[in-house]
Design a protein around this motif. Sequence first.
Motif, short mmCIF file in Angstrom:
data_model
loop_
_atom_site.label_atom_id
_atom_site.label_comp_id
_atom_site.label_asym_id
_atom_site.label_seq_id
_atom_site.Cartn_x
_atom_site.Cartn_y
_atom_site.Cartn_z
N ARG C 395 0.84 -1.21 0.00
CA ARG C 395 0.00 0.00 0.00
C ARG C 395 0.87 1.25 0.00
O ARG C 395 0.59 2.24 -0.67
CB ARG C 395 -0.90 -0.04 1.23
CG ARG C 395 -2.13 0.81 1.15
CD ARG C 395 -3.31 0.24 1.97
NE ARG C 395 -2.91 -0.41 3.20
CZ ARG C 395 -3.44 -1.56 3.65
NH1 ARG C 395 -4.39 -2.15 2.95
NH2 ARG C 395 -3.04 -2.09 4.77
N PHE C 398 2.29 1.99 -3.72
CA PHE C 398 1.50 2.02 -4.96
C PHE C 398 1.62 3.34 -5.70
O PHE C 398 1.59 4.42 -5.10
CB PHE C 398 0.02 1.79 -4.67
CG PHE C 398 -0.35 0.35 -4.50
CD1 PHE C 398 0.12 -0.63 -5.36
CD2 PHE C 398 -1.20 -0.04 -3.46
CE1 PHE C 398 -0.24 -1.96 -5.19
CE2 PHE C 398 -1.56 -1.37 -3.29
CZ PHE C 398 -1.08 -2.33 -4.14
N GLN C 400 -0.38 6.03 -7.34
CA GLN C 400 -1.74 6.43 -6.97
C GLN C 400 -2.57 6.73 -8.22
O GLN C 400 -2.03 7.16 -9.24
CB GLN C 400 -1.70 7.66 -6.06
CG GLN C 400 -1.01 7.39 -4.73
CD GLN C 400 -1.70 6.30 -3.92
OE1 GLN C 400 -2.92 6.32 -3.72
NE2 GLN C 400 -0.92 5.32 -3.46
N TYR C 425 -4.54 0.94 -8.47
CA TYR C 425 -3.90 -0.20 -7.82
C TYR C 425 -4.28 -0.34 -6.34
O TYR C 425 -4.53 -1.45 -5.89
CB TYR C 425 -2.38 -0.12 -8.00
CG TYR C 425 -1.97 0.10 -9.46
CD1 TYR C 425 -2.68 -0.52 -10.49
CD2 TYR C 425 -0.92 0.92 -9.79
CE1 TYR C 425 -2.33 -0.30 -11.82
CE2 TYR C 425 -0.55 1.14 -11.12
CZ TYR C 425 -1.27 0.53 -12.14
OH TYR C 425 -0.94 0.72 -13.44
N PRO C 426 -4.38 0.78 -5.59
CA PRO C 426 -4.80 0.62 -4.19
C PRO C 426 -6.20 0.00 -4.10
O PRO C 426 -6.44 -0.86 -3.26
CB PRO C 426 -4.80 2.06 -3.65
CG PRO C 426 -3.87 2.82 -4.56
CD PRO C 426 -4.01 2.18 -5.90
N LYS C 427 -7.07 0.42 -4.98
CA LYS C 427 -8.43 -0.13 -4.94
C LYS C 427 -8.42 -1.61 -5.29
O LYS C 427 -9.12 -2.42 -4.68
CB LYS C 427 -9.33 0.64 -5.91
CG LYS C 427 -10.78 0.25 -5.82
CD LYS C 427 -11.62 1.06 -6.80
CE LYS C 427 -13.06 0.57 -6.80
NZ LYS C 427 -13.78 1.12 -7.96
N GLN C 429 -6.06 -3.81 -4.83
CA GLN C 429 -5.58 -4.62 -3.71
C GLN C 429 -6.62 -4.67 -2.59
O GLN C 429 -6.87 -5.73 -2.02
CB GLN C 429 -4.25 -4.09 -3.18
CG GLN C 429 -3.77 -4.91 -1.98
CD GLN C 429 -2.36 -4.59 -1.54
OE1 GLN C 429 -1.40 -4.82 -2.26
NE2 GLN C 429 -2.22 -4.06 -0.33
N SER C 430 -7.23 -3.53 -2.30
CA SER C 430 -8.17 -3.56 -1.18
C SER C 430 -9.39 -4.43 -1.52
O SER C 430 -9.93 -5.12 -0.64
CB SER C 430 -8.58 -2.14 -0.76
OG SER C 430 -9.29 -1.52 -1.80
#
Lengths: 154, 291, 788
Positions: C395, C398, C400, C425-427, C429-430
Amino acid sequence: MRVNGVHYEREIEPRMTLGDFLRHEIGLTGTHLGCEHGVCGACTVLIDGRTGRSCLAFAMQEDGSEITTVESLAQGGELNILQQAFQDHHALQCGFCTPGMLMTLTELLRDNQNPNETEVRETLTGNLCRCTGYAAIVEAALDAAQRLAAAREA
Amino acid sequence: MKPAPFDYHRPISLDEALDLLSNLENAKILAGGQSLIAMMNFRFVQPDHLVDLARIPELTGIEERDGVIRIGAMTRQRDLEFSDVIAQRLPLVKAGLAHVGHRQTRNRGTIGGSLSHADPSAELPMLALAQDATIEVRSTRGARRLPAREFLRGYLDVAIELDEIVTAVEFPCWRAGHGWGFHEFARRHGDFAIAGAAALLELGEDQTVERVSITLNGVDVTPVRLTSAEDVMRGRRLDAELICAAAAETRHLEPLEDAHAGAVYRRHLAKMLTQRALGDAAKAGALIASV
Amino acid sequence: MGVKQFGARVKRVEDPALLKGQGRFVDDVKMPGVLHACFVRTPFAHAFVRNIDSTAALQLEGVVAVFTAADMPQRMRDERMPMLVPNAAIAALRTQHALATHEICYAGQTVAVVIAQSRYIAEDAAALVDVDYETLPAISDLRSAVAPGAAVAHSDLPDNIASSFKMEYGDVDAAFASAPHVFEEKLWQHRGGGMAMETRAVLATHDPATDMLTVWTGSQTPHIGRRMMADMLDRSVESIRCIAPDVGGGFGPKAIFYAEEPVIAACALKLGRPVKWVEDRREHFMCATQERDQYWDVALAVDAQGRIQGVRGALLHDTGAFVPWGIIMPYIAAATMPGPYVVPSYRLDVRVALTNKVATTPVRGAGRPQAVFAMERLMDRAARELGIDPAEIRRRNFVQPEQMPYSVGLMFRDGKPLIYDSGDYPKGQSEALRIADYEGFRARQSAALAQGRYIGIGIGNYVEGTGLGPFEGVTVRVLQNGKVAVATGATQQGQGTRTTLAQIVADSVGCRFEDVVVTVGDTAAIANGVGAFASRQAVNAGNSATLAGTAVQAQIVQLAAQTLGVAPEDIDVADGQAMARTGNKPVLTFGELARLSQGMPGFSMQPGQTAGLENTAYFTPPQAAYCSGTHVVEVEVDPETGGVKILRYSVAHDAGNIINPLIVDGQVQGGVAHGVGNALFEWMKYDEQGQPLTTSFADYLIPMATDVPTCEIAHVETPSPLNPLGVKGAGEGGTIPAPAAILAAVEDALRPFDVHVTETPLTPERIVELLEAAGAYEQINSQIEERA
């Protein structure tokens, strides 16, 4: 030999496999040969009601036998319940392994009308698929079992 | 991958088959064909004659007589798998059969074919050895009976002559309520085992080991009985420590290396699987004995 | 109005025929008088061919001919096979001859071909062809190949370095000098194969009446094959028709133009009879191209919070005996490594080595699984050493979403700067962590451990350049029976290309999905084509389909307006008909319009009217569209046997806008299965002499139904701004991060023993070795005794 209810007589070399006989002697090319050493299962057909690898049988051995291939499944050109479940669940991609999968599951669903996921997966270990990752095939088999049960009750 | 040419023979009686075998050069017996035909497709094996035993009725069937289960050599593995007699009297064999290949190959593969092929990682030769089975062979010269340990001579090699046919296998049953355990490790479901262990136990009062059989596959050119472990256990009270001591006897094994696994790993597996098989056998045996 | 097809779970049009056994694969094509080929292949990995004696083979009844290089057309004798993707960085521009002329460089290379009445007889005769070989020292292992004094894979080359190049940006040495933490890993990934269930196959026939050479070939790229074949056979491209009918899986190796294709075509021309060759599985193991074999020696520099300062290292890639696809894979690998992370500085020294093994070319993932494995293993290592949760360290690094488009700093294989067009990318992974219940995992792990069970979790992130050029074409044509014919150079090996294009065309033309008839894989259907590789067809052909369909709809509107005497803006097109909004709303069907579009003999067309309702579009993407995703895997390891069972597999996948979720989910699930194979099973082994050891499905293990879990899949859709449909490729993403995630999960499961895994496939035997070395069994044995 009877194949899908039709009587065939041919003079052949003893070494011709059942798979080659079906495909090239009598033109039923739905049965596919993927490895010719009995692992991939694409060539699976029913021999006197039981699944077998048509690459691991010589046609001569089956003189007088009743062979059932994928071509027999869609009666009157309509997909049967298992075939329809395959389409609905996207249980085939390239379609090469599919005839073997269908024949293996035809036997399973005949002998075990309510299989669980583990039984389906273990039965399918005799058939390799490189495209689908099996998930949709398993779903289709389980769904077909339910649809068949419903059809029996109806 | 098409087989080389051969002549095909389909005798309808055992005598006819024996005559053919005694007269033909470079002949092979075709039983279920699930190993042989694959090897022929690769052209690893190129017989001039194939003698198909499938139409000889007397080679098929399962019957129980005097505590012995007699199985015709051409009996299909699938029929053994679903036999009530096997399930009740030879539960170890039933358990082992679930690991033999796949449904499609068990439908066609035969017990005689598997024993004669004698793959060191296969289940049926191992089970025959575990149960001290007797293999009946015939030729025009007469009949012979061989214990499994003599029959299984070497790597893909059995102690019969070119004109002989395996006609039946006899499994002596163990006492009702005996313990049994079967564990093998294969890379994938239905693959030949890297190693496997089969255990049989008869327990006396106070959980004393009266009779024991421990058999391994995948660790030598043939399946092997772990006799030193059997000696360790016999007459002793069964407990976890004894099982560990028995399994530790696998340290004497000198497994072969091949593309699938090395010797160290096979020995390791042999120990772990022996422990598991004996553990299951102990549970099954103890449970039934206490009822 | 018709129902919008784009985005719907439309059932495939391909399925009914395939389900009824009415598929038409190359070996299903019935051709009267066909002859059968079997290739004579060298059993040695490296040798000179001294002499070929066909006498005994020719005497066998049923044998028609035995051909060697000397019998082939001049170009095939004198020149080597064409190289598809040349590059200035390739030192050894080396491909094979269609049939060996002198030196053979891998076991299985084509030496001669037998033509006979049946494949059975052809095999009998091939065994009788007596070839005199002078064997040469062979080089098998990749690392040995670059060691001093190694045997050379080609006798006329000074060494085994096919290419060496560097990819870099930023001041990586300064970053490493100042970083508080540096972690190094030595990593290896095996060689494996595509292993489509249908082997390769070629059927060629020449019609002297039209001088047309027709070649059915189980290929991903029939248009490219036709061009190559035209060169090698010295024929006009127009006199060759290549047809890739139903093809039983591709996965990369069928994108190659192989020696067998021009040889079979040349045999058909020479003999004046149809000739067929169907590869057997053993040949496929020996001679179809493979991939993956790479060694990585890499290091990661991070600050105290785990933020990446730089990545540097060396990559050694095995190209095998030849470089038919250039150096695409190591190039892609090097460009893929930074992935979804902000990597301020980067340098990778790449060497490509020749060995005496069959060539490597892209296999599903094409260098990316290795690169992702390298990056993610480094991230896991840093997380462990710094005591940061593996998800958290990712996280923190990443790229953004607001940084998009994001320039990585490298050039990609398409010759363009590597710029991520879009992605979150953060979304991603989450989402993957959410469906995997990552938060609840540590509690699950503790509970399992209390029962003596070892479970672990692993994460793999990736970014993949998809939809590569140059182009793909689509022709849309309205027929007088009211159907809409679509022709494309795109091909299908199971991707549902016909279904996907039919959806797009139905929407853009304005007809019913059932009325669209799509032809794929036939060079007679469209002039220019490229084919299937690099997850490119949805982007290239999909957008061509929408462009061509839209253009045809404009023609329909124009013609209908003229015919009905209304303004074009007063015409609605839907369900295969054009309707005026005005008056009594007259209707013209597509069939009627198609007839009108042909005009009348002797009469002039209306002003502005074109002949026919037809348009061909060739969409040319400006650069790759970058898809991305996260895999989260939960496994259980049996330390007693080394067995690994995958308990749960969660995927978040961003392929931009999705044309057909049913198909995309199937691509992801199937891709994961291939990744499971790479991670745990598939290993194409060779001995030191370059002899392949795993040439059957009993030795080379591809995953079975009991090895692949059903994935839970979440779609994160960030549309690509680079193409009208906003789509990205979906064919390979399932495979790419799987080995990284699975091995991370195994390592996590074995955390009580502090085992570190660095290679794939990770076999049970290797796991036991690692546990043994870690002294794990004393601990485990005491537990077993307690349980017993």
